[in-house]
Design a protein around this motif. Structure first.
Motif, PDB file in Angstrom:
ATOM      1  N   ASN A  61       0.861  -1.219  -0.276  1.00 12.77           N
ATOM      2  CA  ASN A  61      -0.026  -0.354  -0.122  1.00 12.77           C
ATOM      3  C   ASN A  61       0.791   1.112  -0.283  1.00 12.77           C
ATOM      4  OD1 ASN A  61      -2.524  -0.673   0.641  1.00 12.77           O
ATOM      5  ND2 ASN A  61      -2.013  -1.844   1.719  1.00 12.77           N
ATOM      6  N   GLN A 104       2.209   1.413  -3.397  1.00 11.27           N
ATOM      7  CA  GLN A 104       1.106   2.198  -3.842  1.00 11.27           C
ATOM      8  C   GLN A 104       0.741   3.664  -4.124  1.00 11.27           C
ATOM      9  OE1 GLN A 104      -2.958  -0.374  -4.438  1.00 11.27           O
ATOM     10  NE2 GLN A 104      -3.715   1.938  -3.636  1.00 11.27           N
ATOM     11  N   MET A 111      -9.838   4.091  -1.317  1.00  9.95           N
ATOM     12  CA  MET A 111      -8.899   3.647  -1.404  1.00  9.95           C
ATOM     13  C   MET A 111      -8.322   4.589  -2.959  1.00  9.95           C
ATOM     14  SD  MET A 111      -6.166   0.058  -2.461  1.00  9.95           S
ATOM     15  CE  MET A 111      -6.016   0.032  -1.495  1.00  9.95           C
ATOM     16  N   SER A 166       0.130  -3.255  -6.980  1.00 14.90           N
ATOM     17  CA  SER A 166       0.287  -1.943  -6.476  1.00 14.90           C
ATOM     18  C   SER A 166       0.596  -1.114  -7.456  1.00 14.90           C
ATOM     19  CB  SER A 166       0.913  -1.591  -5.266  1.00 14.90           C
ATOM     20  OG  SER A 166       0.266  -2.269  -4.000  1.00 14.90           O
ATOM     21  N   HIS A 172      -7.514   7.237   3.726  1.00 18.12           N
ATOM     22  CA  HIS A 172      -6.490   7.571   2.407  1.00 18.12           C
ATOM     23  C   HIS A 172      -6.110   8.903   2.142  1.00 18.12           C
ATOM     24  CE1 HIS A 172      -6.606   2.808   1.555  1.00 18.12           C
ATOM     25  NE2 HIS A 172      -7.935   2.586   2.135  1.00 18.12           N
TER      26      HIS A 172
END
Length: 455
Positions: A71, A74, A297, A154, A382
């Protein structure tokens, strides 16, 4: 090789939905693997289900770490995509893979040293312990493949190509279902492996997904082999900079994973029926909740791309307000999914004992409310991480997990001996604890400035 930066105009909710639904589908299928394995193993009875839940609680620590660093990668890749810099894209990908491989190796080593002793300490019977150890030993292959697969996914997500990881799960899940079913029960002349058969199916599916994503990356840009240099001058400096950015994000997810799995180990001290109910409901919470998670996300990816392309702060606020309305709709969808699940307990898990099904039904009031505070907190988290504000979300999550949910779970089960319904209610209580801290940070508005590389 050239990279076209994401457009500077703020995306509409339709554009966010186009990015979000493959993310949600991918996440649903990821957690759906656990649900499917649990459903297939449930035919063997509550003890087998308890063995799988016990082993999964340990394996989840490593997978949670891999997903955490993925993450973080990403976000870095989304920022690089917004700026249009191929060197930054290459750096985010390869540094992310190196960190994941190192994390997987460390996790496997710790499991080899301490995994068996932990399982035997918490298992109700020697048979459950043996089955859990057998499952975990095979499942470590999943860890190896996911070390690569998570970062590859990702990369596609950060570039806005969220459909590619979803396709990888569409390919992998049927393989997992068929292989697991055959090996659990020993059909078609293959050995009857019982609980560990589900782990073999998951490992084959994870390998297939990794190869699919790797081939997709090669077709997309030849894996950046034609791009020279690193974002921070050298690979070592790039790893250091990536870790500085990623550790708070990883710390958040690692803390959550550790607390979740410690709670699962504490749940094992309840009756077998109650522990089976908690083992079954946790993947469903993740699967249904992925509507909200995917929306949050996708919003975070868009924010990172917009910050990378220097979109004005006022435009970011308008975009986020619009996206928040979509998050509320996603929460309604999740709540309805939980209602449908509760109404279908008899049909889905009719082979389980009545006490286990009654426990699942008792979770409904909390499940109906849970998507709204959780979805709002996801939007905040996020957005803050996409702006580079990674430490504050970590503090909120870590404090709520270690100071609220974990001690209350231990107290409810080990000392107060409360029902499984009140134990599950702590999941909702934790979200309400986090709510004011997240929203006050968003309203402060510092996230609109983003975070420069040297900050």
């Amino acid at each position: 090789m050239t990279v076209i930066a994401a457009p500077s105009a703020t995306p509409s909710n339709v554009a966010i939905f186009r990015m979000a639904w493959p993310l949600g589908l991918k996440a649903m299928m990821l957690h759906g693997i656990v649900v499917i394995d649990a459903w297939l193993v449930s035919a063997l009875g509550e003890p087998a289900l308890a063995a799988m839940g016990l082993a999964a609680s340990i394996a989840g620590l490593i997978l949670g770490t891999l997903m955490a660093f993925s993450n973080a990668a990403q976000v870095r890749i989304a920022q690089a995509y917004g700026s249009g810099d191929p060197v930054s894209l290459k750096t985010g990908l390869y540094v992310g893979i190196l960190i994941n491989v190192a994390s997987a190796a460390l996790g496997i080593g710790l499991v080899a040293l301490f995994g068996d002793d932990i399982i035997r300490a918490f298992a109700h019977t020697p048979w459950i312990a043996d089955q859990a150890i057998s499952y975990l030993q095979v499942f470590l292959l999943v860890v190896v493949f996911e070390a690569f697969g998570q970062v590859l996914g990702s990369h596609f997500n950060g570039c806005g190509k969220t459909l590619m990881p979803a396709k990888s799960y569409l390919l992998a899940i049927p393989i997992n279902v068929v292989t697991s079913y055959v090996l659990i029960h020993g059909h078609w002349g293959l050995p009857e492996l019982g609980v560990s058969g589900a782990a073999v199916g998951s490992a084959i599916a994870a390998m297939t997904r990794m190869l699919f994503l790797g081939a997709g990356l090669w077709r997309m840009n030849r894996a950046y082999l034609g791009v020279e240099g690193w974002r921070n001058g050298t690979l070592r400096a790039s790893i250091h900079r990536h870790l500085v950015f990623a550790l708070p994000i990883a710390g958040t997810f690692i803390s959550m994973t550790i607390v979740n799995n410690i709670c699962m180990l504490i749940y094992a001290k309840m009756s077998v029926n109650d522990f089976a109910a908690m083992t079954l409901i946790q993947p469903w919470v993740l699967v249904a909740g992925n509507f909200s998670t995917a929306w949050g996300m996708a919003t975070g990816i868009a924010v990172a791309q917009l910050l990378g392309s220097n979109v004005p702060g006022d435009d970011l606020v308008v975009f986020l307000k619009r996206a928040w309305r979509g998050a509320f709709v996603a929460a309604i969808v999740v709540s309805l999914c939980f209602l449908g699940l509760s109404l279908s307990v008899q049909g889905i898990y009719g082979q389980l004992e009545a006490q286990t099904r009654a426990a699942l039904w008792s979770f409904l009031p909390f499940l109906l409310v849970l998507p709204f505070p959780r979805g709002s907190n996801l939007m905040c988290g996020h957005t803050l991480r996409a702006s580079g504000d990674t430490v504050y979300p970590m503090k909120v999550h870590v404090c709520s997990q270690w100071l609220v949910r974990l001690p209350l779970t231990a107290a409810f089960i080990l000392w107060l001996d409360l029902s499984v319904t009140w134990v599950f209610a702590l999941v909702l209580f934790e979200e309400f604890v986090k709510l004011p801290f997240f929203h006050s940070r968003i309203l402060k508005g510092e996230w609109k400035k983003g975070l420069k590389e040297d900050d």
